[in-house]
Design a protein around this motif. Sequence first.
Motif, PDB file in Angstrom:
ATOM      1  N   GLU A 191      -4.904  12.729  33.602  1.00  0.00           N
ATOM      2  CA  GLU A 191      -4.045  13.764  33.009  1.00  0.00           C
ATOM      3  C   GLU A 191      -3.441  14.661  34.085  1.00  0.00           C
ATOM      4  OE1 GLU A 191      -6.839  15.413  30.294  1.00  0.00           O
ATOM      5  OE2 GLU A 191      -6.778  13.639  28.983  1.00  0.00           O
ATOM      6  N   LEU A 192      -4.211  14.942  35.122  1.00  0.00           N
ATOM      7  CA  LEU A 192      -3.692  15.736  36.234  1.00  0.00           C
ATOM      8  C   LEU A 192      -2.578  14.980  36.956  1.00  0.00           C
ATOM      9  CD1 LEU A 192      -4.085  18.331  37.959  1.00  0.00           C
ATOM     10  CD2 LEU A 192      -5.712  17.031  39.342  1.00  0.00           C
ATOM     11  N   ALA A 193      -2.805  13.688  37.218  1.00  0.00           N
ATOM     12  CA  ALA A 193      -1.796  12.885  37.902  1.00  0.00           C
ATOM     13  C   ALA A 193      -0.551  12.709  37.043  1.00  0.00           C
ATOM     14  CB  ALA A 193      -2.379  11.523  38.267  1.00  0.00           C
ATOM     15  N   ALA A 194      -0.748  12.541  35.729  1.00  0.00           N
ATOM     16  CA  ALA A 194       0.389  12.345  34.824  1.00  0.00           C
ATOM     17  C   ALA A 194       1.262  13.590  34.755  1.00  0.00           C
ATOM     18  CB  ALA A 194      -0.110  11.977  33.430  1.00  0.00           C
ATOM     19  N   GLY A 195       0.664  14.762  34.942  1.00  0.00           N
ATOM     20  CA  GLY A 195       1.424  16.000  34.879  1.00  0.00           C
ATOM     21  C   GLY A 195       1.957  16.483  36.209  1.00  0.00           C
ATOM     22  N   ALA A 196       1.766  15.694  37.266  1.00  0.00           N
ATOM     23  CA  ALA A 196       2.216  16.109  38.593  1.00  0.00           C
ATOM     24  C   ALA A 196       3.738  16.181  38.663  1.00  0.00           C
ATOM     25  CB  ALA A 196       1.697  15.133  39.648  1.00  0.00           C
ATOM     26  N   ARG A 197       4.229  17.082  39.480  1.00  0.00           N
ATOM     27  CA  ARG A 197       5.670  17.229  39.657  1.00  0.00           C
ATOM     28  C   ARG A 197       6.271  15.988  40.292  1.00  0.00           C
ATOM     29  NH1 ARG A 197       7.480  22.367  43.014  1.00  0.00           N
ATOM     30  NH2 ARG A 197       6.213  21.280  44.559  1.00  0.00           N
ATOM     31  N   GLU A 198       5.526  15.371  41.201  1.00  0.00           N
ATOM     32  CA  GLU A 198       5.963  14.132  41.831  1.00  0.00           C
ATOM     33  C   GLU A 198       5.177  12.988  41.191  1.00  0.00           C
ATOM     34  OE1 GLU A 198       5.996  14.600  46.195  1.00  0.00           O
ATOM     35  OE2 GLU A 198       5.627  16.720  45.784  1.00  0.00           O
ATOM     36  N   PRO A 199       5.830  12.088  40.445  1.00  0.00           N
ATOM     37  CA  PRO A 199       5.120  11.047  39.693  1.00  0.00           C
ATOM     38  C   PRO A 199       4.184  10.234  40.591  1.00  0.00           C
ATOM     39  CG  PRO A 199       7.446  11.067  39.121  1.00  0.00           C
ATOM     40  CD  PRO A 199       7.295  11.993  40.288  1.00  0.00           C
ATOM     41  N   MET A 200       2.967  10.026  40.114  1.00  0.00           N
ATOM     42  CA  MET A 200       1.965   9.285  40.879  1.00  0.00           C
ATOM     43  C   MET A 200       1.726   7.921  40.247  1.00  0.00           C
ATOM     44  SD  MET A 200      -1.967  10.327  41.940  1.00  0.00           S
ATOM     45  CE  MET A 200      -1.454  11.758  42.888  1.00  0.00           C
ATOM     46  N   HIS A 201       1.580   6.924  41.100  1.00  0.00           N
ATOM     47  CA  HIS A 201       1.261   5.570  40.661  1.00  0.00           C
ATOM     48  C   HIS A 201      -0.244   5.371  40.755  1.00  0.00           C
ATOM     49  CE1 HIS A 201       1.882   1.212  40.186  1.00  0.00           C
ATOM     50  NE2 HIS A 201       0.873   1.100  41.033  1.00  0.00           N
ATOM     51  N   LEU A 202      -0.841   4.692  39.758  1.00  0.00           N
ATOM     52  CA  LEU A 202      -2.284   4.478  39.745  1.00  0.00           C
ATOM     53  C   LEU A 202      -2.587   2.992  39.569  1.00  0.00           C
ATOM     54  CD1 LEU A 202      -4.943   5.959  39.963  1.00  0.00           C
ATOM     55  CD2 LEU A 202      -4.862   6.432  37.521  1.00  0.00           C
TER      56      LEU A 202
ATOM     57  N   HIS B 211      -4.214   8.261  28.917  1.00  0.00           N
ATOM     58  CA  HIS B 211      -4.262   9.614  29.471  1.00  0.00           C
ATOM     59  C   HIS B 211      -2.979   9.989  30.213  1.00  0.00           C
ATOM     60  CE1 HIS B 211      -8.357  10.375  28.201  1.00  0.00           C
ATOM     61  NE2 HIS B 211      -8.643   9.138  28.564  1.00  0.00           N
ATOM     62  N   GLY B 212      -1.882   9.313  29.866  1.00  0.00           N
ATOM     63  CA  GLY B 212      -0.573   9.804  30.263  1.00  0.00           C
ATOM     64  C   GLY B 212       0.121   9.120  31.404  1.00  0.00           C
ATOM     65  N   LEU B 213      -0.541   8.170  32.101  1.00  0.00           N
ATOM     66  CA  LEU B 213       0.110   7.503  33.232  1.00  0.00           C
ATOM     67  C   LEU B 213       1.151   6.505  32.742  1.00  0.00           C
ATOM     68  CD1 LEU B 213      -0.562   8.011  36.260  1.00  0.00           C
ATOM     69  CD2 LEU B 213      -2.395   8.718  34.712  1.00  0.00           C
ATOM     70  N   ARG B 214       2.276   6.438  33.440  1.00  0.00           N
ATOM     71  CA  ARG B 214       3.350   5.524  33.072  1.00  0.00           C
ATOM     72  C   ARG B 214       3.745   4.582  34.209  1.00  0.00           C
ATOM     73  NH1 ARG B 214       1.666   6.593  29.078  1.00  0.00           N
ATOM     74  NH2 ARG B 214       2.583   7.437  27.171  1.00  0.00           N
ATOM     75  N   SER B 215       3.065   4.685  35.333  1.00  0.00           N
ATOM     76  CA  SER B 215       3.304   3.793  36.474  1.00  0.00           C
ATOM     77  C   SER B 215       1.951   3.264  36.929  1.00  0.00           C
ATOM     78  CB  SER B 215       4.014   4.535  37.603  1.00  0.00           C
ATOM     79  OG  SER B 215       4.298   3.667  38.684  1.00  0.00           O
ATOM     80  N   ILE B 216       1.721   1.967  36.677  1.00  0.00           N
ATOM     81  CA  ILE B 216       0.386   1.392  36.825  1.00  0.00           C
ATOM     82  C   ILE B 216       0.493   0.020  37.503  1.00  0.00           C
ATOM     83  CG2 ILE B 216      -1.600   0.462  35.537  1.00  0.00           C
ATOM     84  CD1 ILE B 216      -0.866   2.459  33.282  1.00  0.00           C
ATOM     85  N   SER B 217      -0.489  -0.316  38.325  1.00  0.00           N
ATOM     86  CA  SER B 217      -0.634  -1.704  38.774  1.00  0.00           C
ATOM     87  C   SER B 217      -2.011  -2.205  38.394  1.00  0.00           C
ATOM     88  CB  SER B 217      -0.393  -1.844  40.284  1.00  0.00           C
ATOM     89  OG  SER B 217      -1.149  -0.924  41.029  1.00  0.00           O
ATOM     90  N   LEU B 218      -2.095  -3.506  38.147  1.00  0.00           N
ATOM     91  CA  LEU B 218      -3.330  -4.140  37.710  1.00  0.00           C
ATOM     92  C   LEU B 218      -3.819  -5.066  38.816  1.00  0.00           C
ATOM     93  CD1 LEU B 218      -1.127  -4.117  35.118  1.00  0.00           C
ATOM     94  CD2 LEU B 218      -3.242  -4.694  33.914  1.00  0.00           C
ATOM     95  N   SER B 219      -5.073  -4.902  39.223  1.00  0.00           N
ATOM     96  CA  SER B 219      -5.565  -5.634  40.382  1.00  0.00           C
ATOM     97  C   SER B 219      -6.345  -6.875  39.995  1.00  0.00           C
ATOM     98  CB  SER B 219      -6.464  -4.729  41.233  1.00  0.00           C
ATOM     99  OG  SER B 219      -7.687  -4.477  40.562  1.00  0.00           O
ATOM    100  N   TYR B 220      -6.402  -7.790  40.935  1.00  0.00           N
ATOM    101  CA  TYR B 220      -7.253  -8.978  40.838  1.00  0.00           C
ATOM    102  C   TYR B 220      -7.632  -9.381  42.258  1.00  0.00           C
ATOM    103  CZ  TYR B 220      -8.916 -13.712  39.920  1.00  0.00           C
ATOM    104  OH  TYR B 220      -9.689 -14.833  39.849  1.00  0.00           O
ATOM    105  N   ALA B 221      -8.895  -9.765  42.466  1.00  0.00           N
ATOM    106  CA  ALA B 221      -9.359 -10.187  43.783  1.00  0.00           C
ATOM    107  C   ALA B 221      -9.464 -11.697  43.849  1.00  0.00           C
ATOM    108  CB  ALA B 221     -10.717  -9.559  44.089  1.00  0.00           C
ATOM    109  N   GLN B 222      -8.923 -12.277  44.912  1.00  0.00           N
ATOM    110  CA  GLN B 222      -9.066 -13.706  45.173  1.00  0.00           C
ATOM    111  C   GLN B 222     -10.536 -14.096  45.095  1.00  0.00           C
ATOM    112  OE1 GLN B 222      -8.327 -14.612  49.259  1.00  0.00           O
ATOM    113  NE2 GLN B 222      -8.041 -16.818  48.939  1.00  0.00           N
ATOM    114  N   GLN B 223     -10.829 -15.212  44.426  1.00  0.00           N
ATOM    115  CA  GLN B 223     -12.203 -15.666  44.302  1.00  0.00           C
ATOM    116  C   GLN B 223     -12.413 -16.963  45.100  1.00  0.00           C
ATOM    117  OE1 GLN B 223     -14.671 -13.733  42.683  1.00  0.00           O
ATOM    118  NE2 GLN B 223     -13.005 -12.236  42.780  1.00  0.00           N
TER     119      GLN B 223
END
Length: 425
Positions: free
Chosen positions: A152-163, A194-206
């Motif tokens: 919620e803190l990141a979503a409300g930041a003045r400079e958009p944050m990616h998570l 919780h408000g984030l609109r810029s997201i990446s989804l991770s996966y680790a090589q197995q």
Amino acid sequence: MARFAEFVRTATTAGRLVVQPRMGFGELARMRAGLTAVRDCRATTVGTITLDSYTRVGDYASARRALREGADLNGFPLLAHGAGTVRDLLREVSSDGFPVQVRHGSPLPLDLFRVMVAAGVDATEGGPVSYCLPYGRVPLPEAADNWARCCELAAGAREPMHLETFGGCMLGQLCPPSLLVALSVLEALFFREHGLRSISLSYAQQVHLGQDLEALAALRRLASAHLPGIDWHITLYTYMGVFPRTPIGSYRLVEDSVRLAVHSRTERLIVKTPAEARRIPAIEENAEALEFADAVARKAAADCAVTNCPPPTDTGLLAEARALIEATLELGRTVGSALVAAFARGVLDVPYCLHRDNANAARAVVDERGMLSWARAGGMPVKVRDRDAECTSALTAARLTTMLTHNERRYDREDLVGSLLRGAT
């Protein structure tokens, strides 16, 4: 759109794989030099500031003392340097053409998020599950509440944050891909809730190329279904387990992770260096690994244009990951409460994870096909290949060690065989 995500999208449109190091140094001057080297190397890069162990666990006093006394740290002490210093550092080295991500590893990162938001950090990563269960003893409900406030803190930041989610890298190894995919999607849903609109989804090589291709395809399909209206991309990690010890073996593993990224249309790759089997890599080694990855990616992209890419396996991984996600979401009114309930009931269960909020009833093996398979499901809605001797035979300490070193032995063996063949000619 967040600056970090915009850069990745622009690179993808141009047909370039974004490569990124796992790099962090305690001294400000060295961190600045590291970021500058990554920015200026011959590759399409984003920067990384990886935090130190004291800061990750909230021991800020020890981090400040180490910085004051000039002691070596295994990462950047964000709070010890302060928001003003971090903002000045980013103004010096980052730009629209070189965004920077902070990587921290903290199960309770609210203090870190406050500094990151104040400093205008472009991006960070983690998650309520992936940064809680493997890293300490913090109760999962407490971590979920803390992460909700962070989002919620990141979503409300003045400079958009990616998570970026870290669920796809859970424990680094011996976690079957269906669970990694499900956890990554669930953490992304938590971020969105919780408000984030810029997201990446991770996966680790197995440990198996075809299985990894199947997993990444499943992750992309499930993200498309669950994240409408959200800006997202996929992030792949070079193998997070025991790394080969020979230089050739290490470079071969990195090369295969790059090819996996290209063949799966993954947008961003976290690159490891051959030095990581022995020590923290130097700045030059990080830059060399990124340039190597970029060169491999260019060749792999050209090869894909004229030849067929390797085929993915067809093991039902998508259906299994979907079942895990749906079974979890049924357990709570919010994603956070559903995640807590799922682990309490064993509907989600990470093999070999000793955290008290994890049932630890599930087991996985590297089977006779060289794939990660379930040997025991616990309470999870997943399929166990109980007809296979490799899946059902006793799991001894020696067998566990053998599985943990599977990639190390496989890639180092290639170096040894090559040396013997060269010596015979």
